[in-house]
Write a protein that holds these residues in place. Structure first.
Motif, PDB file in Angstrom:
ATOM      1  N   SER A 153       0.829  -1.213   0.000  1.00 46.04           N
ATOM      2  CA  SER A 153       0.000   0.000   0.000  1.00 46.04           C
ATOM      3  C   SER A 153       0.858   1.255   0.000  1.00 46.04           C
ATOM      4  O   SER A 153       0.520   2.249  -0.655  1.00 46.04           O
ATOM      5  N   LYS A 154       1.958   1.212   0.726  1.00 48.06           N
ATOM      6  CA  LYS A 154       2.869   2.356   0.756  1.00 48.06           C
ATOM      7  C   LYS A 154       3.441   2.631  -0.638  1.00 48.06           C
ATOM      8  O   LYS A 154       3.500   3.785  -1.074  1.00 48.06           O
ATOM      9  N   LEU A 155       3.827   1.575  -1.352  1.00 47.93           N
ATOM     10  CA  LEU A 155       4.334   1.752  -2.713  1.00 47.93           C
ATOM     11  C   LEU A 155       3.256   2.295  -3.649  1.00 47.93           C
ATOM     12  O   LEU A 155       3.530   3.158  -4.484  1.00 47.93           O
ATOM     13  N   GLU A 156       2.040   1.781  -3.501  1.00 53.08           N
ATOM     14  CA  GLU A 156       0.940   2.291  -4.328  1.00 53.08           C
ATOM     15  C   GLU A 156       0.673   3.764  -4.047  1.00 53.08           C
ATOM     16  O   GLU A 156       0.421   4.539  -4.954  1.00 53.08           O
ATOM     17  N   GLN A 157       0.728   4.127  -2.776  1.00 52.26           N
ATOM     18  CA  GLN A 157       0.471   5.508  -2.410  1.00 52.26           C
ATOM     19  C   GLN A 157       1.590   6.425  -2.908  1.00 52.26           C
ATOM     20  O   GLN A 157       1.321   7.516  -3.418  1.00 52.26           O
ATOM     21  N   GLU A 158       2.825   5.996  -2.771  1.00 47.64           N
ATOM     22  CA  GLU A 158       3.946   6.808  -3.249  1.00 47.64           C
ATOM     23  C   GLU A 158       3.861   7.047  -4.749  1.00 47.64           C
ATOM     24  O   GLU A 158       4.246   8.107  -5.238  1.00 47.64           O
ATOM     25  N   ASN A 159       3.348   6.068  -5.491  1.00 47.01           N
ATOM     26  CA  ASN A 159       3.240   6.188  -6.943  1.00 47.01           C
ATOM     27  C   ASN A 159       1.845   6.612  -7.405  1.00 47.01           C
ATOM     28  O   ASN A 159       1.569   6.616  -8.600  1.00 47.01           O
ATOM     29  N   ARG A 160       0.997   6.926  -6.455  1.00 43.70           N
ATOM     30  CA  ARG A 160      -0.364   7.404  -6.701  1.00 43.70           C
ATOM     31  C   ARG A 160      -1.163   6.463  -7.599  1.00 43.70           C
ATOM     32  O   ARG A 160      -1.982   6.885  -8.406  1.00 43.70           O
ATOM     33  N   LEU A 161      -0.950   5.165  -7.435  1.00 47.76           N
ATOM     34  CA  LEU A 161      -1.664   4.184  -8.245  1.00 47.76           C
ATOM     35  C   LEU A 161      -3.115   4.020  -7.819  1.00 47.76           C
ATOM     36  O   LEU A 161      -3.936   3.555  -8.593  1.00 47.76           O
ATOM     37  N   TYR A 162      -3.417   4.379  -6.590  1.00 49.29           N
ATOM     38  CA  TYR A 162      -4.796   4.278  -6.132  1.00 49.29           C
ATOM     39  C   TYR A 162      -5.715   5.202  -6.927  1.00 49.29           C
ATOM     40  O   TYR A 162      -6.910   4.986  -7.019  1.00 49.29           O
ATOM     41  N   ASP A 173       6.322   0.392 -11.976  1.00 47.62           N
ATOM     42  CA  ASP A 173       6.312  -1.060 -11.835  1.00 47.62           C
ATOM     43  C   ASP A 173       6.279  -1.411 -10.348  1.00 47.62           C
ATOM     44  O   ASP A 173       7.307  -1.402  -9.674  1.00 47.62           O
ATOM     45  N   ILE A 174       5.086  -1.702  -9.844  1.00 48.29           N
ATOM     46  CA  ILE A 174       4.898  -2.068  -8.445  1.00 48.29           C
ATOM     47  C   ILE A 174       4.807  -3.591  -8.364  1.00 48.29           C
ATOM     48  O   ILE A 174       4.029  -4.197  -9.108  1.00 48.29           O
ATOM     49  N   PRO A 175       5.577  -4.211  -7.484  1.00 49.12           N
ATOM     50  CA  PRO A 175       5.459  -5.665  -7.341  1.00 49.12           C
ATOM     51  C   PRO A 175       4.040  -6.059  -6.900  1.00 49.12           C
ATOM     52  O   PRO A 175       3.389  -5.338  -6.161  1.00 49.12           O
TER      53      PRO A 175
END
Length: 190
Positions: A153-162, A173-175
């Motif tokens: 979730s932290k990676l998604e939030q940092e990359n604003r994928l949500y 590229d998020i694992p």
């Protein structure tokens, strides 16, 4: 001393046990992040493949730790610690089969290392010991799953994928959860 996991790799009964334990982990992942549901089939296959090399050793270490507490003179108070046997089953396991898989894993570890029951001298104490060990083992699996969700979730939030769920940027590229689990599941027993 390391538990022997070589005998656990091909049995049909063991496959069912691993499937129920995998289901428990996936349930925790989905409870923490509903987006993990998309990967549930892949996660189930991955976990059933990876769990034999991890869960027997993890259960063995959990039993050793709890047996060490008994040797140190501590008593197991299920009501105080986890709310009792029925509470444990009702609150944490989705089915009786899932709970029975954890019990079967507990007994497999004891069959390999019967000396762990040195301080368990009656049936009631054994039952409390078993429930407490299963609880601790379950807590470790749950903590593992929650940690993966936090990191993902932290990676998604940092990359604003949500924000861009459907049209995600191509350069990010998020694992996947499967990648996280495959890379970290062996760390459960370290």
């Amino acid at each position: 001393m390391k538990a022997d996991t070589s005998k656990y790799n091909n049995s049909h009964l063991d496959t069912a046990i691993y499937e129920h334990i995998a289901d428990y982990i996936i349930h925790v992942l989905i409870k923490e992040d509903v987006n993990a549901f998309n990967e549930s089939k892949l996660l189930s296959e991955l976990l059933v493949y990876k769990l034999p090399s991890v869960v027997h050793e993890l259960m063995y270490r959990t039993i050793c730790a709890e047996a060490g507490k008994l040797k140190g003179g501590e008593d197991i108070n299920l009501i105080k610690e986890i709310g009792g046997i029925n509470t444990q089953k009702r609150l944490h396991f989705r089915s009786q089969d899932q709970y029975n898989s954890f019990v079967a894993l507990f007994f497999d570890a004891l069959e390999q290392h019967p000396g762990l029951l040195e301080k368990v001298d009656d049936e009631e104490k054994f039952e409390k010991f078993m429930i407490y060990c299963i609880h601790e083992f379950r807590q470790k699996l749950e903590g593992f799953a929650i940690e993966i969700v936090k990191e993902h979730s932290k990676l998604e939030q940092e990359n604003r994928l949500y924000i861009h769920r459907r049209n995600s940027p191509e350069n990010v590229d998020i694992p996947t959860y499967a990648d996280f689990i495959a890379g970290r599941i062996d760390g459960l027993v370290e």
